[in-house]
Design a protein around this motif. Structure first.
Motif, PDB file in Angstrom:
ATOM      1  N   ILE A 198       0.857  -1.179   0.000  1.00  0.00           N
ATOM      2  CA  ILE A 198       0.000   0.000   0.000  1.00  0.00           C
ATOM      3  C   ILE A 198       0.896   1.232   0.000  1.00  0.00           C
ATOM      4  O   ILE A 198       1.829   1.340   0.803  1.00  0.00           O
ATOM      5  N   VAL A 199       0.613   2.155  -0.909  1.00  0.00           N
ATOM      6  CA  VAL A 199       1.342   3.420  -0.991  1.00  0.00           C
ATOM      7  C   VAL A 199       0.337   4.535  -0.700  1.00  0.00           C
ATOM      8  O   VAL A 199      -0.649   4.680  -1.415  1.00  0.00           O
ATOM      9  N   ILE A 200       0.587   5.328   0.330  1.00  0.00           N
ATOM     10  CA  ILE A 200      -0.429   6.275   0.806  1.00  0.00           C
ATOM     11  C   ILE A 200       0.157   7.644   1.112  1.00  0.00           C
ATOM     12  O   ILE A 200       1.264   7.762   1.645  1.00  0.00           O
ATOM     13  N   ALA A 201      -0.598   8.687   0.755  1.00  0.00           N
ATOM     14  CA  ALA A 201      -0.333  10.054   1.217  1.00  0.00           C
ATOM     15  C   ALA A 201      -1.334  10.305   2.346  1.00  0.00           C
ATOM     16  O   ALA A 201      -2.532  10.441   2.093  1.00  0.00           O
ATOM     17  N   ALA A 202      -0.867  10.347   3.562  1.00  0.00           N
ATOM     18  CA  ALA A 202      -1.763  10.335   4.719  1.00  0.00           C
ATOM     19  C   ALA A 202      -2.434  11.689   4.950  1.00  0.00           C
ATOM     20  O   ALA A 202      -1.769  12.717   4.987  1.00  0.00           O
ATOM     21  N   ASN A 203      -3.748  11.652   5.102  1.00  0.00           N
ATOM     22  CA  ASN A 203      -4.481  12.869   5.471  1.00  0.00           C
ATOM     23  C   ASN A 203      -4.199  13.280   6.904  1.00  0.00           C
ATOM     24  O   ASN A 203      -4.219  14.463   7.249  1.00  0.00           O
ATOM     25  N   ASP A 204      -3.978  12.298   7.749  1.00  0.00           N
ATOM     26  CA  ASP A 204      -3.701  12.529   9.163  1.00  0.00           C
ATOM     27  C   ASP A 204      -2.737  11.435   9.610  1.00  0.00           C
ATOM     28  O   ASP A 204      -2.991  10.258   9.366  1.00  0.00           O
ATOM     29  N   PRO A 205      -1.626  11.792  10.258  1.00  0.00           N
ATOM     30  CA  PRO A 205      -0.615  10.781  10.568  1.00  0.00           C
ATOM     31  C   PRO A 205      -1.094   9.710  11.532  1.00  0.00           C
ATOM     32  O   PRO A 205      -0.635   8.563  11.468  1.00  0.00           O
ATOM     33  N   ASN A 206      -2.030  10.053  12.401  1.00  0.00           N
ATOM     34  CA  ASN A 206      -2.459   9.114  13.435  1.00  0.00           C
ATOM     35  C   ASN A 206      -3.774   8.414  13.107  1.00  0.00           C
ATOM     36  O   ASN A 206      -3.989   7.276  13.493  1.00  0.00           O
ATOM     37  N   ALA A 207      -4.669   9.102  12.372  1.00  0.00           N
ATOM     38  CA  ALA A 207      -5.970   8.509  12.071  1.00  0.00           C
ATOM     39  C   ALA A 207      -5.826   7.239  11.239  1.00  0.00           C
ATOM     40  O   ALA A 207      -6.603   6.297  11.399  1.00  0.00           O
ATOM     41  N   VAL A 208      -4.839   7.209  10.350  1.00  0.00           N
ATOM     42  CA  VAL A 208      -4.654   6.040   9.485  1.00  0.00           C
ATOM     43  C   VAL A 208      -3.730   4.993  10.098  1.00  0.00           C
ATOM     44  O   VAL A 208      -3.624   3.882   9.576  1.00  0.00           O
ATOM     45  N   ALA A 209      -3.058   5.323  11.194  1.00  0.00           N
ATOM     46  CA  ALA A 209      -2.021   4.449  11.740  1.00  0.00           C
ATOM     47  C   ALA A 209      -2.523   3.061  12.136  1.00  0.00           C
ATOM     48  O   ALA A 209      -1.895   2.050  11.779  1.00  0.00           O
ATOM     49  N   PRO A 210      -3.632   2.929  12.891  1.00  0.00           N
ATOM     50  CA  PRO A 210      -4.067   1.579  13.272  1.00  0.00           C
ATOM     51  C   PRO A 210      -4.335   0.673  12.076  1.00  0.00           C
ATOM     52  O   PRO A 210      -3.949  -0.505  12.077  1.00  0.00           O
ATOM     53  N   ALA A 211      -4.975   1.198  11.048  1.00  0.00           N
ATOM     54  CA  ALA A 211      -5.273   0.388   9.863  1.00  0.00           C
ATOM     55  C   ALA A 211      -3.990   0.007   9.130  1.00  0.00           C
ATOM     56  O   ALA A 211      -3.848  -1.126   8.642  1.00  0.00           O
ATOM     57  N   LEU A 212      -3.044   0.940   9.032  1.00  0.00           N
ATOM     58  CA  LEU A 212      -1.776   0.632   8.365  1.00  0.00           C
ATOM     59  C   LEU A 212      -0.968  -0.399   9.159  1.00  0.00           C
ATOM     60  O   LEU A 212      -0.327  -1.288   8.572  1.00  0.00           O
ATOM     61  N   LYS A 213      -0.999  -0.297  10.476  1.00  0.00           N
ATOM     62  CA  LYS A 213      -0.309  -1.300  11.299  1.00  0.00           C
ATOM     63  C   LYS A 213      -0.939  -2.678  11.111  1.00  0.00           C
ATOM     64  O   LYS A 213      -0.237  -3.697  11.100  1.00  0.00           O
ATOM     65  N   ASP A 214      -2.241  -2.686  10.956  1.00  0.00           N
ATOM     66  CA  ASP A 214      -2.931  -3.950  10.693  1.00  0.00           C
ATOM     67  C   ASP A 214      -2.463  -4.532   9.373  1.00  0.00           C
ATOM     68  O   ASP A 214      -2.232  -5.749   9.257  1.00  0.00           O
ATOM     69  N   ALA A 215      -2.301  -3.674   8.365  1.00  0.00           N
ATOM     70  CA  ALA A 215      -1.798  -4.143   7.074  1.00  0.00           C
ATOM     71  C   ALA A 215      -0.416  -4.763   7.219  1.00  0.00           C
ATOM     72  O   ALA A 215      -0.148  -5.856   6.705  1.00  0.00           O
ATOM     73  N   MET A 216       0.468  -4.071   7.934  1.00  0.00           N
ATOM     74  CA  MET A 216       1.828  -4.583   8.105  1.00  0.00           C
ATOM     75  C   MET A 216       1.842  -5.886   8.888  1.00  0.00           C
ATOM     76  O   MET A 216       2.629  -6.793   8.602  1.00  0.00           O
ATOM     77  N   SER A 217       0.960  -6.005   9.879  1.00  0.00           N
ATOM     78  CA  SER A 217       0.907  -7.238  10.672  1.00  0.00           C
ATOM     79  C   SER A 217       0.473  -8.429   9.825  1.00  0.00           C
ATOM     80  O   SER A 217       0.744  -9.577  10.166  1.00  0.00           O
ATOM     81  N   LYS A 218      -0.196  -8.138   8.719  1.00  0.00           N
ATOM     82  CA  LYS A 218      -0.646  -9.191   7.803  1.00  0.00           C
ATOM     83  C   LYS A 218       0.305  -9.359   6.620  1.00  0.00           C
ATOM     84  O   LYS A 218      -0.033 -10.006   5.620  1.00  0.00           O
ATOM     85  N   GLY A 219       1.480  -8.771   6.712  1.00  0.00           N
ATOM     86  CA  GLY A 219       2.490  -8.963   5.679  1.00  0.00           C
ATOM     87  C   GLY A 219       2.397  -8.047   4.492  1.00  0.00           C
ATOM     88  O   GLY A 219       2.977  -8.329   3.443  1.00  0.00           O
ATOM     89  N   ILE A 220       1.659  -6.940   4.613  1.00  0.00           N
ATOM     90  CA  ILE A 220       1.520  -5.991   3.498  1.00  0.00           C
ATOM     91  C   ILE A 220       2.378  -4.762   3.800  1.00  0.00           C
ATOM     92  O   ILE A 220       2.065  -3.986   4.710  1.00  0.00           O
ATOM     93  N   PRO A 221       3.472  -4.570   3.071  1.00  0.00           N
ATOM     94  CA  PRO A 221       4.325  -3.400   3.318  1.00  0.00           C
ATOM     95  C   PRO A 221       3.586  -2.093   3.058  1.00  0.00           C
ATOM     96  O   PRO A 221       2.672  -2.035   2.220  1.00  0.00           O
ATOM     97  N   VAL A 222       4.001  -1.051   3.754  1.00  0.00           N
ATOM     98  CA  VAL A 222       3.387   0.265   3.614  1.00  0.00           C
ATOM     99  C   VAL A 222       4.456   1.305   3.284  1.00  0.00           C
ATOM    100  O   VAL A 222       5.474   1.408   3.982  1.00  0.00           O
ATOM    101  N   VAL A 223       4.206   2.075   2.233  1.00  0.00           N
ATOM    102  CA  VAL A 223       5.058   3.194   1.848  1.00  0.00           C
ATOM    103  C   VAL A 223       4.203   4.453   1.907  1.00  0.00           C
ATOM    104  O   VAL A 223       3.080   4.467   1.402  1.00  0.00           O
ATOM    105  N   THR A 224       4.708   5.492   2.543  1.00  0.00           N
ATOM    106  CA  THR A 224       4.029   6.782   2.502  1.00  0.00           C
ATOM    107  C   THR A 224       4.778   7.706   1.544  1.00  0.00           C
ATOM    108  O   THR A 224       5.980   7.564   1.339  1.00  0.00           O
ATOM    109  N   TYR A 225       4.041   8.643   0.963  1.00  0.00           N
ATOM    110  CA  TYR A 225       4.663   9.646   0.106  1.00  0.00           C
ATOM    111  C   TYR A 225       3.971  10.980   0.346  1.00  0.00           C
ATOM    112  O   TYR A 225       2.848  11.023   0.832  1.00  0.00           O
ATOM    113  N   ASP A 226       4.639  12.062   0.057  1.00  0.00           N
ATOM    114  CA  ASP A 226       4.076  13.417   0.144  1.00  0.00           C
ATOM    115  C   ASP A 226       3.752  13.825   1.576  1.00  0.00           C
ATOM    116  O   ASP A 226       4.258  14.815   2.072  1.00  0.00           O
ATOM    117  N   SER A 227       2.888  13.079   2.263  1.00  0.00           N
ATOM    118  CA  SER A 227       2.507  13.388   3.640  1.00  0.00           C
ATOM    119  C   SER A 227       2.601  12.112   4.464  1.00  0.00           C
ATOM    120  O   SER A 227       1.866  11.149   4.219  1.00  0.00           O
TER     121      SER A 227
END
Length: 354
Positions: free
Chosen positions: A112-141
């Protein structure tokens, strides 16, 4: 160290805490949690996995700037034999991206490659992705650093912020009231740049400049237009506006171009040449800056593919092979920098088409 610098240092320390690493898809998160990319040795010679599926999640699906970024990323994934797609919300609210992240997890995207609207609002869902083996890249924000492996930054954040002050100072002759027209109040990149702008303004050479207001257009064209209008009408002696968002600067320029403020109040910020060309040529805007957004997405696409294939883990010192962009070193806290922004004006704007 001055109080301003202590505050700024503290701000950056929070913003740049080391991010957690990745897991490879197919690892077993049930036994003691997922392994992290920074704790696992990456293999720079590993082949790119065939048929990668990588999703790009912008702040807002209709944001012209982020469409360019994501198309650049999708092109990179295609170049590597994978499939990229762009999905996202129609508004840039803090929690609007969460449902999309959850859907992408269910779809078992490879990254998943994401430009975050809010650094903390998306964090739990992104951590869930990583815990399931899906790497996360952020860009721009950026997101919270422990909710991604790599942050692809368009340019050095400090240089972006300080250069915006230099641009407006040159245009208003070093004296007068200025305002900032930002995106959303919680946008990580905007807030980081604004902190550097404020710090830059404490230098003696800017003693004649007063920052009187920071307004927020929420990366919405109409709201940004209205906020620009409100700034100009409520502050009659305003000399300049900095809008470090492509939506904001183009909306502000559109309003100013047919108003009595054209040529009297200076406008600079971050915009694309194609958005701003008419306003440079009609004298509404003198100079503004930006990097190539397609290259930002391209770099993020290569980073996501390399993470998903085990070539990198996001650890400082690793080397990312990024196709036509060459090699990039991964810096502290998993940050990869595209390069310095370009300043656009009447003399060079026709050389660019994005």
């Amino acid at each position: 160290m001055s109080r301003t610098n202590r505050v700024l240092t503290a701000f950056l320390a929070v913003a740049l805490v080391a991010g957690c690493g990745s897991t490879t898809k197919g690892s077993d998160p049930g036994a003691g949690g997922a392994s992290t990319g920074t704790s696992r040795a990456a293999d720079p010679n590993a082949p790119i996995k065939p048929g990668l599926k990588i999703a790009f999640l912008p702040k807002e699906i209709d944001n012209p700037y982020e469409v360019i970024v994501d198309n650049g990323g999708i092109a990179a994934v295609k170049e590597l034999g994978g499939e990229g797609k762009e999905v996202g919300p129609s508004d840039a609210s803090a929690s609007s991206q969460v449902s999309y992240i959850n859907t992408l997890i269910q779809q078992r995207q490879d990254a998943i490659v994401i430009a975050a609207n809010d650094p903390n609002a998306v964090a739990p869902a992104l951590k869930d992705a990583m815990s399931k083996g899906i790497p996360v890249v952020t860009y721009d924000s950026d997101a919270a650093p422990d909710a991604r492996q790599v942050f692809v930054n368009q340019a050095d954040s400090e240089e972006i912020g300080r250069s915006q002050v230099r641009l407006i100072s040159q245009q208003i002759g070093g004296t007068g009231k200025i305002a900032i027209l930002s995106a959303t109040p919680n946008a990580t990149n905007q807030n980081t740049w604004i902190q550097f702008m404020k710090d830059e303004l404490t230098k003696p050479e800017y003693k004649g400049i007063e920052l009187v207001k920071v307004a927020y257009g929420d990366d919405d064209d109409q709201k940004s237009f209205q906020e620009a209008q409100a700034l100009l009408q409520s502050i009659p002696d305003l000399k300049g506006i900095i809008s470090p968002t492509t939506v904001g600067i183009s909306a502000a320029a559109r309003y100013m171009s047919t108003s009595p403020y054209k040529g009297k109040v200076k406008l600079t910020g971050l915009g694309t040449p194609n958005q701003m060309r008419q306003f440079v040529k009609d004298g509404t805007v003198t100079e503004f800056a930006l990097w190539d957004p397609a290259e930002l997405g391209y770099l993020a696409g290569y980073a996501a593919s390399a993470l998903a294939s085990g070539q990198i883990s996001g650890k400082e010192g690793e080397t990312l092979k990024a196709g036509k962009l060459g090699e990039r070193k991964i810096g502290k806290n998993g940050e990869i920098i595209l390069g310095p922004p370009t300043v656009f004006n009447a003399g060079n704007i026709d050389k660019y088409n994005f």
